[in-house]
Each structure stands twice: as structure tokens, then as C-alpha cells.
Scaffold this active site. Structure first.
Site, PDB file in Angstrom:
ATOM      1  N   ASP A   1     -52.110 -67.694  -1.689  1.00 36.73           N
ATOM      2  CA  ASP A   1     -53.237 -67.738  -0.757  1.00 36.73           C
ATOM      3  C   ASP A   1     -52.673 -67.475   0.642  1.00 36.73           C
ATOM      4  O   ASP A   1     -51.462 -67.393   0.844  1.00 36.73           O
ATOM      5  CB  ASP A   1     -54.002 -69.056  -0.855  1.00 36.73           C
ATOM      6  CG  ASP A   1     -55.453 -68.880  -0.378  1.00 36.73           C
ATOM      7  OD1 ASP A   1     -55.743 -67.855   0.281  1.00 36.73           O
ATOM      8  OD2 ASP A   1     -56.293 -69.750  -0.644  1.00 36.73           O
TER       9      ASP A   1
HETATM   10  C1  BGC Z   1     -58.874 -68.236   1.143  1.00 32.70           C
HETATM   11  C2  BGC Z   1     -58.914 -67.285  -0.015  1.00 32.70           C
HETATM   12  C3  BGC Z   1     -59.178 -65.893   0.481  1.00 32.70           C
HETATM   13  C4  BGC Z   1     -58.064 -65.524   1.435  1.00 32.70           C
HETATM   14  C5  BGC Z   1     -58.154 -64.111   1.948  1.00 32.70           C
HETATM   15  C6  BGC Z   1     -57.910 -67.762   2.208  1.00 32.70           C
HETATM   16  O1  BGC Z   1     -58.015 -68.512   3.361  1.00 32.70           O
HETATM   17  O2  BGC Z   1     -58.533 -69.518   0.689  1.00 32.70           O
HETATM   18  O3  BGC Z   1     -59.883 -67.696  -0.945  1.00 32.70           O
HETATM   19  O4  BGC Z   1     -59.271 -65.011  -0.593  1.00 32.70           O
HETATM   20  O5  BGC Z   1     -58.102 -66.399   2.530  1.00 32.70           O
HETATM   21  O6  BGC Z   1     -59.189 -63.927   2.794  1.00 32.70           O
END
Ligand code: BGC
Length: 768
Positions: free
Chosen positions: A301
């Protein structure tokens, strides 16, 4: 007679041939698939043989692009290296780059300026649409309509792919029982069974039949794992869960997504039982890549590799990179640690090169499957982009699923549906004319103010006279990403106008709830009532007109005890996307008979949270005697939720007449359950028939009820149908604390009804 015999013989012969032909077709398709995958494996191997260590690591590096950040700001200087790294072939993927022009500008560098010309895979959070938004995922889950959900994902994929995107960071399959957690809006709610079915529908919708089609995206099951079990519902917080909950509640939707062929997984910000998920070898290598045999790749993530330092798990960035790669995280989103540290770690002998090769292989495999090597610009057609984005068909599909997602919570005296002519109707509330909040917090490429508001939707019906007053604002902090603390707007100066508008009207529609940015990532809340002064506004209007229809717009379950007690009609309309107001108007006027059911329990108060229907019994489950205190309860509140999981009314009435179990079970057989349902009302309607079981005693205790089947059934007035459910080992067993799936002999109860407060009950026994 001779003719009949002749026909039967002919049919038999034809069937022999067609069946054989069908079988041959299936075999041919499988052969094709095998050939294709062997072909891809050979190509991947050939390419890997040509790659330097640094180039392989480059595939594991993902940078944010030009669009808004979807996480904390990158550290100084890192962004500056983006282009330098891109030209060297040290970038495998970018996220938040969108639109053919933008994607082309980076893809060209990767393809034409790097040594091996390996195309980028472009990722984006296509959560519930691209520019045309469908309802937030929690709302869509309320439809319990797997075909509609699949179609919605397919529509989102087609629109996003036309903008040059290859890969969505969806579906989020985190089960969550905590309405305080802002991200419940992005999931399928509290139930593992429903969540697993929806995970499959979404994966199939996004990926389609053929990943290399210009209509599909690679999907991503996230967040692996236990992100939805953040303590106190505070985003990113610690998760501490036992084996039984992990295996029986949290992991099954991920497994279902894997079995449906999802090509990527995203790990998670939280720690689970003391280990940050990003550095968790058990989850990623042992379970996902080992036991489940997953051959796609895992992306971290946003910055979650570097966050292992703050978690207190890694000493520094280098150590974090080492832990993450060893644990099985294949791609680094926005930590820049793989590109900075991995080559050094390999050269020092701390990380085996084989791990790097394996990660690069997984990423390249998916790129080949997407067809990016056949034509890296295949998704980059400006003409198609122009024709496809915002196409009418997406709006039609969005309206269809939006109407199917609205839950009728309460409808006293049949105040709904509204008469279409001759009525004077007041419409009150800041959300009534809000064209942005219905887009939710993952609005991505949708432009602000593009949703159809409730007021607009109602005005499309011209037989009534509509009067509008805002009344009060919805409380909100800064309306941006990285929202600051919620700022309550306590201004009541609009109350008087609202009260005057409400007086002497045939009905008052009050549209209240949460602003679009009050749920979503980083937007946990400790209060679950109507934010700001909306509750006061509701009570003030109620004093002058009791014929209120409360339309809720929100991204999570709310605690609305007062409204439930006083307001005759309540509909849960979530954040429904681009066609929000049209869908709500269709429901209010009865042009669609509500069929949705809650995918999460609605609490009576925040003190009950986490509250969910499939809890375990205690040793003191019920009230033993009126004056005894020693049982499992609250002194100031009931144990039950305000609206249970699965609840949702219709404008017609359904009667669950009978339930019967066909056979007690042996290992070689199935348990068949038969339910008779009748539409006893005056309108045609759809009902989600729900089947629950209870394994009454087991070596590891089981919940009081577990959903194990559901069917969406449509009935004409007066019509009855017999509905059959078949329970097999798949539904009847559970994972024990050694992680082994077992079906134990013993007594089972089976329940059926239109919500988890079931009305019919029977039983059977498993014998072995
Ligand atoms: C979120 C993810 C997301 C990623 C990219 C993160 O902060 O937890 O679910 O896909 O950002 O935007």
C-alpha cells in the site's frame, strides 16, 4: 407413437453430437488457455534472461504520477528522480496517471527510451467508476444483485481502460464490523459469505473474460489482511485477531477473489498480531503464494514499506526493504525503497536474487496477460477515449444499480411511494441540492458538481410542486484530500426558512447525512448520529409537519434512534454516484419497488460498535430472570441493532410460509432446504431470500447465525414460489484453530427470512 419414438431417438443422437461438440469446445478453450500461458511463461523467461538486477528491481518500483496524491506527500527529492528512473528502466508501474495524453507521455519514455522497452502498467483507484460514478461499493453491496455488481465493475473497467488505465486497485474485500471506520464505504460490509460472492462478481466484472481486451482492467484484492479490523475503527490502527476470526471471517473473501482469478493483491497498512502486513511472510508467502498458489503479484500500500519503521518493525529504510521483499511484497508503492536499497541488499548477500527474479516474473506475467507487450499503446487511443468516457450506457448502468442499492428502512402507513400529481412537497437539507457529495470520497476522474441532485431528480417529475430550503449545512472540514479535523457548522440561521417551507405541505423530504468527504480513507468518526445541526433541524421541522420522508446520504451505518421512533418513512440512499437524484426520485415515486437489503447492521448507539449479526453466544446469552443483572447485556441499551444486517422493506409484502429440510446429512449427500414465499401485497416486487445456519455445538464455537445462501426472487402480487437451497460441505464447515477446514457431525439449525432477524426455522443433523 412411432413418431414420438423417432423424435426421441433423433434428439438423443443430436444431443450425443452437440454434447460431444460442447465438450470439445471446452477442451479447446482450455488448451488455448494452457498454450497461451506456456507462451507467456516462455516470453517472461526470455525477457528475464536479458535483464540486469537493476532492471528487475525497476519492475518492482511504482511511482505516483501527475494527478492528486492518494496518500501522504512523498519525501523531498524523490519525485525529482521519477523521470531519471523512468528513462533508466527503473520504473515498472505508475499510479494516478490518467487520460490518454498523460499515460502516453510516460509510456513512450518506458517503451522508446529504455534499454529493453518494457511497458509500464498504469494503476488507478477505479473503485466505483471512472468519470461516470456508480454507487459506493457498500451501497452496491446492498443490492445483493451479483449480476448488477459485476456489470457495474465491467462498466467502470471499460471507461477507465479508455483513459489508458490497465489496473484498478479494487475490489476492497476487507470485512468490517465497525461503522466508525471510514472505509466501510469501500467494502461489501460485515459478512464474509456475502463479501466473498461480491468479491468474485467484482473481479469478474473488472477483468472480464479476456484481460487483454481494451475493455478490461487487472483487478486487485485489497488490503491483505485484516485492515477492516482496525482497533476502535481508527484508520491504519493495529489489528489483533485470533486464528479463528482470521481464517473464518477475514481471509475467505480474499481466497474467493484468488479463485476468481484476480491478478494482483495489495497488502495493508495495519499490523496484524504484531507484524505489519507488508512484512508478513506468513500471510504473503505461506498463505497467498504458498497454500493458495497465487501466481500474480502483490503491491504494497502507499508507503507501507517505509511505514514499517514507524510501526517499530524495521530499523531503517534498508531493513524495511529487506523485510518486505522477503515477506513477499513484489511491488513498492511510493516508498522508493526497493529502487534505492534492493540492489545493495542483493550484493551484500542479505537478499537472494531469486526473490527479485520471482517478483519481476510475477509483474511481467501480468503485463504480458494485459497484452502490453503486443502493443504498449493499445489502451491509448484518443478517438476511443473521446467516444467512451461519459458514454450514455455508463449512466444507464449507474442508474440501474443505484436504484437497486437504495434500502427502504421504514415505511409507516405507506407514506411512500409518493403520489405523482397534485402534491405540494417540501425538500429540505443541504444534501438535497448537493451535486458533489453523492460522488463519495473516491471520485477520481468525476468532476465536482456532476451528480444529479435529489432536487433535480424530483423536479424531473413534473406533476407536483416542489419547494426547497437548505436549512443547515452538513458539517465538514476542509473539502480536500487529507481532510483535517471535522469542523461542525452550527449555523442555524436557515432553520426558520426550512420550517416555513415545511408547513402545510403534503409531504416533506429531508435529505440528511454525511458530506461526501466524511467517509473514506482517513475519515474515521467517533459519532454516528447526523453530523452538525442536522438532527436539530429534523426535530424542528417535525414539530410543524410529521409527514416526513427521511432520505439518508452517507458512507457508513448511522445511529438514528430518534428518527426511527418519530419519522414515518426512511430510506437509506448512501452515496449513489452520478445518477443519485434520479435513482432516489424513482424510489420515492415508486417507479422502482425497493429491493435492497443492508450489508451492515445499523447500531442504536456508537457504544454497541462493533455490532454484527453473526456474533458468538456467551455462556450467559439471555436474560435469566427479570431482576437479575448477571447476563451479557448493556444496562442502558438493548443488545440488538436498530436495523439488522439483511434488513430492507418493499412496497409490497412478502410472507415466508414454510421451511422444510429434505434430508439429514451424510458425507456423500447434500442438505436441501425448501422455502415457500408468497407476495401478499398488491405490487410486483423483488425479495432477497436469505438462508442462515447455526452449527449449534462445535470443537471451535460457531456464530449464532451465518449467512449461507441468498436468492433474489421476483413475485407478482399473490404469487408464491418454492425456493431451494442446497447446503454442501462448502457451507457447512469451518476452519479449526490449526487452519484446517472441517465439517463436524452434530446438530444444525437452519433459518430463513428477509433479514438476519429470520422468521422461519428448522433443523438437521450431520451424521458421519
Ligand atoms: C489506499 C489504497 C489505494 C492507494 C493508492 C492508499 O492510501 O489505502 O487502497 O489503492 O492509496 O491510491
Amino acid at each position: 407413437m412411432r413418431y414420438i419414438i423417432k423424435i426421441l431417438v433423433y434428439t438423443f443422437i443430436i444431443c450425443l453430437f452437440t454434447c460431444k461438440e460442447n465438450n470439445n469446445n471446452v477442451l479447446a478453450v482450455n488448451e488455448d488457455k494452457n498454450r497461451l500461458s506456456n507462451d507467456i511463461e516462455n516470453k517472461v523467461n526470455n525477457l528475464l534472461n536479458k535483464m540486469t538486477l537493476e532492471e528487475k528491481i525497476g519492475q518492482m518500483n511504482q511511482y505516483n504520477g501527475f494527478w492528486d496524491l492518494t496518500g501522504p506527500k512523498p519525501k523531498e527529492g524523490a519525485a525529482a528522480k521519477k523521470y531519471e528512473h523512468l528513462r533508466k528502466g527503473y520504473v515498472g508501474s505508475m499510479l494516478n496517471v490518467r487520460g490518454v495524453k498523460e499515460v502516453m507521455s510516460v509510456q513512450k519514455i518506458a517503451v522508446e527510451e529504455t534499454r529493453l522497452g518494457i511497458p509500464l502498467i498504469i494503476g488507478f483507484d477505479v473503485i466505483h467508476g471512472y468519470e461516470t460514478l456508480s454507487p459506493i461499493p457498500l451501497a452496491e453491496s446492498a443490492s445483493w444483485d451479483l449480476e448488477a455488481i459485476k456489470k457495474s465493475a465491467a462498466m467502470a473497467a471499460e471507461e477507465a481502460a479508455a483513459a489508458g488505465i490497465n489496473w484498478t486497485f479494487a475490489p476492497m474485500v476487507d470485512v468490517s464490523r465497525d461503522a466508525r471506520w471510514g472505509r466501510v464505504m469501500e467494502g461489501a460490509g460485515e459478512d464474509t459469505y456475502l463479501g466473498s460472492k461480491i468479491a468474485v462478481a467484482r473481479v469478474q466484472g473488472f477483468q472480464g473474460e479476456d484481460l487483454s481486451s481494451y475493455k478490461s482492467l487487472a483487478a486487485c484484492a485489497k488490503h491483505f489482511a485484516a485492515y477492516g479490523f482496525a482497533e476502535s475503527g481508527r484508520d491504519y490502527n493495529t489489528a489483533d485477531v485470533g486464528t479463528s476470526t482470521l481464517n473464518n471471517v477475514i481471509l475467505p473473501p480474499f481466497k474467493a477473489a484468488k479463485e476468481a482469478g484476480v491478478r494482483t493483491f495489495m497488502n495493508s497498512f495495519n499490523e496484524l498480531n504484531g507484524i505489519p502486513a507488508t512484512g508478513d511472510k506468513y500471510l504473503q508467502r505461506d498463505v497467498l503464494k504458498g497454500q493458495w498458489n497465487f501466481n500474480g503479484f502483490i503491491v504494497s500500500d502507499w508507503g507501507s514499506i517505509t511505514e514499517m519503521i514507524a510501526h517499530g518493525h524495521a530499523k531503517d529504510g534498508k531493513h524495511a526493504a529487506e523485510l518486505a521483499v522477503k515477506a513477499g511484497s513484489d511491488m513498492d508503492m511510493e516508498s522508493y525503497l526497493y529502487v534505492e536499497e534492493l540492489a545493495k541488499l542483493v550484493k551484500e548477500g542479505k537478499v537472494e536474487e531469486a526473490l527479485i527474479t520471482d517478483a519481476a516474473r510475477r509483474i511481467l506475467r501480468v503485463k504480458f496477460e494485459l497484452g502490453l507487450f503486443d502493443d504498449p499503446y493499445k489502451y491509448l487511443n484518443e478517438q476511443r477515449e473521446k467516444e467512451i468516457i461519459g458514454h450514455q450506457k455508463f449512466h444507464e448502468a449507474s442508474l440501474d444499480i443505484a436504484t437497486k442499492s437504495i434500502v427502504l428502512l421504514k415505511n409507516e402507513n405507506n407514506l411512500l411511494p409518493l403520489k405523482k400529481e397534485g402534491q405540494n412537497i417540501a425538500v429540505i437539507g443541504a444534501l438535497a441540492n448537493d451535486k458533489t457529495s453523492p460522488l463519495g470520497s473516491w471520485r477520481i476522474a468525476a468532476k465536482d458538481s456532476t451528480a444529479v441532485s435529489v432536487l433535480e431528480g424530483l423536479k424531473n417529475y413534473q406533476g407536483n410542486t416542489i419547494y426547497y430550503a437548505k436549512g443547515a449545512d452538513v458539517s465538514i472540514g476542509k473539502q480536500e484530500f487529507a481532510t483535517e479535523i471535522e469542523v461542525n457548522n452550527n449555523d442555524k440561521s436557515g432553520f426558520e426558512e426550512a420550517i416555513n417551507v415545511a408547513k402545510n405541505k403534503d409531504a416533506v423530504i429531508m435529505v440528511l447525512g454525511e458530506h461526501g468527504y466524511q467517509s473514506g480513507e482517513g475519515r474515521s468518526r467517533t459519532q454516528l448520529g447526523l453530523p452538525g445541526v442536522q438532527q436539530e433541524l429534523l426535530e424542528a421541522v417535525y414539530k410543524v409537519n410529521k409527514n416526513i420522508i427521511l432520505v439518508l446520504n452517507n458512507g457508513r451505518p448511522l445511529a438514528i434512534n430518534w428518527a426511527d421512533k418519530h419519522i414515518p418513512s426512511i430510506i437509506e440512499a448512501w452515496q449513489l454516484g452520478s445518477q443519485s437524484g434520479n435513482a432516489i426520485a424513482k424510489i420515492l415515486y415508486g417507479d422502482y419497488n425497493p429491493s435492497a437489503k443492508l450489508p451492515m447492521s445499523f447500531p442504536r448507539s456508537v457504544g454497541q460498535v462493533p455490532i454484527y449479526y453473526n456474533y458468538k453466544n456467551t455462556g450467559r446469552p439471555t436474560l435469566p430472570a427479570p431482576d437479575v443483572v448477571f447476563w451479557s447485556h448493556y444496562q442502558d441499551e438493548a443488545n440488538t441493532p436498530l436495523y439488522p444486517f439483511g434488513h430492507g422493506l418493499s412496497y409490497t409484502n412478502f410472507k415466508y410460509e414454510t421451511i422444510s429440510v429434505q434430508n439429514s446429512y451424510s458425507t456423500s449427500g447434500n442438505v436441501e432446504v425448501l422455502i415457500k414465499l408468497t407476495n401478499t401485497g398488491t405490487l410486483k416486487g423483488k425479495e432477497v431470500v436469505q438462508l442462515y445456519i447455526q452449527d449449534t455445538y462445535a470443537s471451535v464455537t460457531r456464530p449464532v447465525k451465518e449467512l449461507k445462501g441468498f436468492q433474489l426472487v421476483e413475485l407478482e402480487p399473490g404469487e408464491s414460489k418454492n425456493i431451494t437451497f442446497t447446503l454442501t460441505d462448502k457451507e457447512l464447515g469451518f476452519y479449526n484453530n490449526q487452519g484446517i477446514y472441517i465439517v463436524e457431525p452434530g446438530d444444525f439449525k437452519v433459518f430463513a427470512g428477509g433479514s438476519s432477524n429470520t422468521v422461519l426455522e428448522s433443523k438437521f443433523e450431520i451424521v458421519k
